[in-house]
Design a protein around this motif. Structure first.
Motif, PDB file in Angstrom:
ATOM      1  N   PRO A   1       0.737  -0.753   0.509  1.00 21.31           N
ATOM      2  CA  PRO A   1       0.052  -0.494  -0.043  1.00 21.31           C
ATOM      3  C   PRO A   1       0.351   1.410  -0.502  1.00 21.31           C
ATOM      4  N   ARG A   2       1.591   1.079   0.460  1.00 16.46           N
ATOM      5  CA  ARG A   2       3.323   2.414   0.281  1.00 16.46           C
ATOM      6  C   ARG A   2       3.720   2.840  -0.885  1.00 16.46           C
ATOM      7  N   ALA A   3       3.717   1.724  -1.688  1.00 16.11           N
ATOM      8  CA  ALA A   3       4.500   1.899  -2.689  1.00 16.11           C
ATOM      9  C   ALA A   3       2.599   2.505  -3.505  1.00 16.11           C
ATOM     10  N   ARG A   4       1.914   2.313  -4.048  1.00 14.32           N
ATOM     11  CA  ARG A   4       0.891   2.689  -4.186  1.00 14.32           C
ATOM     12  C   ARG A   4       0.951   4.718  -4.139  1.00 14.32           C
ATOM     13  N   GLU A   5       1.137   4.345  -2.629  1.00 13.32           N
ATOM     14  CA  GLU A   5       0.243   5.437  -2.055  1.00 13.32           C
ATOM     15  C   GLU A   5       1.633   6.924  -2.774  1.00 13.32           C
ATOM     16  N   LEU A   6       2.627   6.160  -3.132  1.00 11.78           N
ATOM     17  CA  LEU A   6       3.634   7.084  -3.433  1.00 11.78           C
ATOM     18  C   LEU A   6       3.293   6.923  -4.857  1.00 11.78           C
ATOM     19  N   ALA A   7       3.628   6.353  -5.178  1.00 17.93           N
ATOM     20  CA  ALA A   7       3.554   6.079  -7.249  1.00 17.93           C
ATOM     21  C   ALA A   7       2.226   7.455  -7.377  1.00 17.93           C
ATOM     22  N   ARG A   8       1.342   7.258  -6.798  1.00 16.41           N
ATOM     23  CA  ARG A   8       0.447   8.301  -6.730  1.00 16.41           C
ATOM     24  C   ARG A   8      -0.104   9.383  -6.248  1.00 16.41           C
ATOM     25  N   HIS A   9       0.482   9.713  -5.979  1.00 13.46           N
ATOM     26  CA  HIS A   9       1.618  10.803  -5.042  1.00 13.46           C
ATOM     27  C   HIS A   9       2.614  11.279  -6.559  1.00 13.46           C
ATOM     28  N   ILE A  10       3.546  10.992  -6.837  1.00 11.25           N
ATOM     29  CA  ILE A  10       3.791  11.387  -7.941  1.00 11.25           C
ATOM     30  C   ILE A  10       3.790  12.003  -9.106  1.00 11.25           C
ATOM     31  N   PHE A  11       2.056  10.866  -9.662  1.00 11.04           N
ATOM     32  CA  PHE A  11       1.368  11.485 -10.615  1.00 11.04           C
ATOM     33  C   PHE A  11       1.131  13.076 -10.000  1.00 11.04           C
ATOM     34  N   GLU A  12      -0.157  12.992  -9.169  1.00  9.05           N
ATOM     35  CA  GLU A  12      -0.420  13.671  -8.661  1.00  9.05           C
ATOM     36  C   GLU A  12       0.452  15.534  -8.364  1.00  9.05           C
ATOM     37  N   MET A  13       1.874  15.413  -8.452  1.00  5.71           N
ATOM     38  CA  MET A  13       2.765  15.599  -8.907  1.00  5.71           C
ATOM     39  C   MET A  13       3.396  16.260  -9.290  1.00  5.71           C
ATOM     40  N   ASN A  14       3.082  15.402 -11.095  1.00  2.00           N
ATOM     41  CA  ASN A  14       3.317  15.725 -11.961  1.00  2.00           C
ATOM     42  C   ASN A  14       2.529  16.996 -12.620  1.00  2.00           C
ATOM     43  N   GLU A  15       0.908  16.629 -12.349  1.00  2.00           N
ATOM     44  CA  GLU A  15       0.127  17.533 -12.655  1.00  2.00           C
ATOM     45  C   GLU A  15       0.387  18.392 -12.263  1.00  2.00           C
ATOM     46  N   LEU A  16       0.771  19.138 -10.518  1.00  2.00           N
ATOM     47  CA  LEU A  16       0.646  20.262 -10.053  1.00  2.00           C
ATOM     48  C   LEU A  16       1.575  20.797 -10.724  1.00  2.00           C
ATOM     49  N   ILE A  17       2.867  20.042 -11.448  1.00  2.00           N
ATOM     50  CA  ILE A  17       4.067  20.706 -12.052  1.00  2.00           C
ATOM     51  C   ILE A  17       3.466  21.095 -12.845  1.00  2.00           C
ATOM     52  N   LEU A  18       2.793  20.706 -13.572  1.00  2.00           N
ATOM     53  CA  LEU A  18       2.378  21.046 -15.117  1.00  2.00           C
ATOM     54  C   LEU A  18       1.037  22.638 -15.226  1.00  2.00           C
ATOM     55  N   LEU A  19       0.596  22.167 -14.055  1.00  2.00           N
ATOM     56  CA  LEU A  19      -0.475  23.907 -13.904  1.00  2.00           C
ATOM     57  C   LEU A  19       0.511  24.589 -13.157  1.00  2.00           C
ATOM     58  N   SER A  20       1.457  24.516 -12.379  1.00  2.00           N
ATOM     59  CA  SER A  20       2.710  25.725 -12.170  1.00  2.00           C
ATOM     60  C   SER A  20       3.047  26.119 -13.215  1.00  2.00           C
ATOM     61  N   SER A  21       4.069  24.885 -14.210  1.00  2.00           N
ATOM     62  CA  SER A  21       4.165  25.756 -15.115  1.00  2.00           C
ATOM     63  C   SER A  21       3.761  26.961 -16.752  1.00  2.00           C
ATOM     64  N   TYR A  22       2.612  26.153 -16.419  1.00  2.00           N
ATOM     65  CA  TYR A  22       1.219  27.126 -17.031  1.00  2.00           C
ATOM     66  C   TYR A  22       1.356  28.875 -16.712  1.00  2.00           C
ATOM     67  N   ILE A  23       1.022  28.377 -15.027  1.00  9.19           N
ATOM     68  CA  ILE A  23       1.220  29.873 -14.670  1.00  9.19           C
ATOM     69  C   ILE A  23       2.421  30.806 -14.642  1.00  9.19           C
ATOM     70  N   LEU A  24       3.460  29.715 -14.506  1.00  7.91           N
ATOM     71  CA  LEU A  24       4.451  30.684 -14.546  1.00  7.91           C
ATOM     72  C   LEU A  24       4.609  30.909 -15.946  1.00  7.91           C
ATOM     73  N   SER A  25       4.462  31.202 -17.198  1.00  9.84           N
ATOM     74  CA  SER A  25       4.649  31.109 -18.236  1.00  9.84           C
ATOM     75  C   SER A  25       3.175  32.688 -18.192  1.00  9.84           C
ATOM     76  N   LEU A  26       2.125  32.709 -17.791  1.00 11.62           N
ATOM     77  CA  LEU A  26       1.930  33.776 -17.619  1.00 11.62           C
ATOM     78  C   LEU A  26       2.787  34.707 -17.106  1.00 11.62           C
ATOM     79  N   VAL A  27       2.944  34.757 -15.814  1.00 13.10           N
ATOM     80  CA  VAL A  27       3.543  35.138 -15.641  1.00 13.10           C
ATOM     81  C   VAL A  27       4.928  36.473 -15.567  1.00 13.10           C
TER      82      VAL A  27
END
Length: 106
Positions: free
Chosen positions: A62-88
């Motif tokens: 379960p810990r490995a699955r949770e870690l993998a889920r967090h990594i994928f969520e982190m990728n989405e946050l990085i993508l969103l923040s990069s778009y916002i950074l381009s606007l700034v």
């Protein structure tokens, strides 16, 4: 596999930021909407990879699955923040051009 996902998230965020920024600088602010399409495309790729990866690690802890889920969520946050950074960055560059180039040198 998970290292590939992290690298894909970083490369995707870099491509999102640079392509959005260059489109906006080259063709105008409304071309930032094309960056939204790029962003949505990378988020869909990330979600598809998440679904495939989670199906392959069925027997993982379960810990490995949770870690993998967090990594994928982190990728989405990085993508969103990069778009916002381009606007700034676009706004900062426009203000720089307005202050330095448009005002007469004394």
């Amino acid at each position: 596999m998970i290292e590939f996902v992290i690298a894909l998230g970083l490369v995707g965020s870099w491509l999102t930021m640079t392509s959005t920024l260059f489109l906006m600088l080259g063709f105008g602010k409304m071309w930032g909407l094309a960056g939204v399409l790029i962003l949505v495309g990378f988020i869909l790729i990330n979600q598809d990879l998440k679904k495939k990866y989670m199906q392959t690690i069925v027997n993982a802890t379960p810990r490995a699955r949770e870690l993998a889920r967090h990594i994928f969520e982190m990728n989405e946050l990085i993508l969103l923040s990069s778009y916002i950074l381009s606007l700034v960055l676009y706004e900062v560059i426009q203000k720089y051009v307005q202050i330095v180039i448009r005002t007469p040198m004394r």
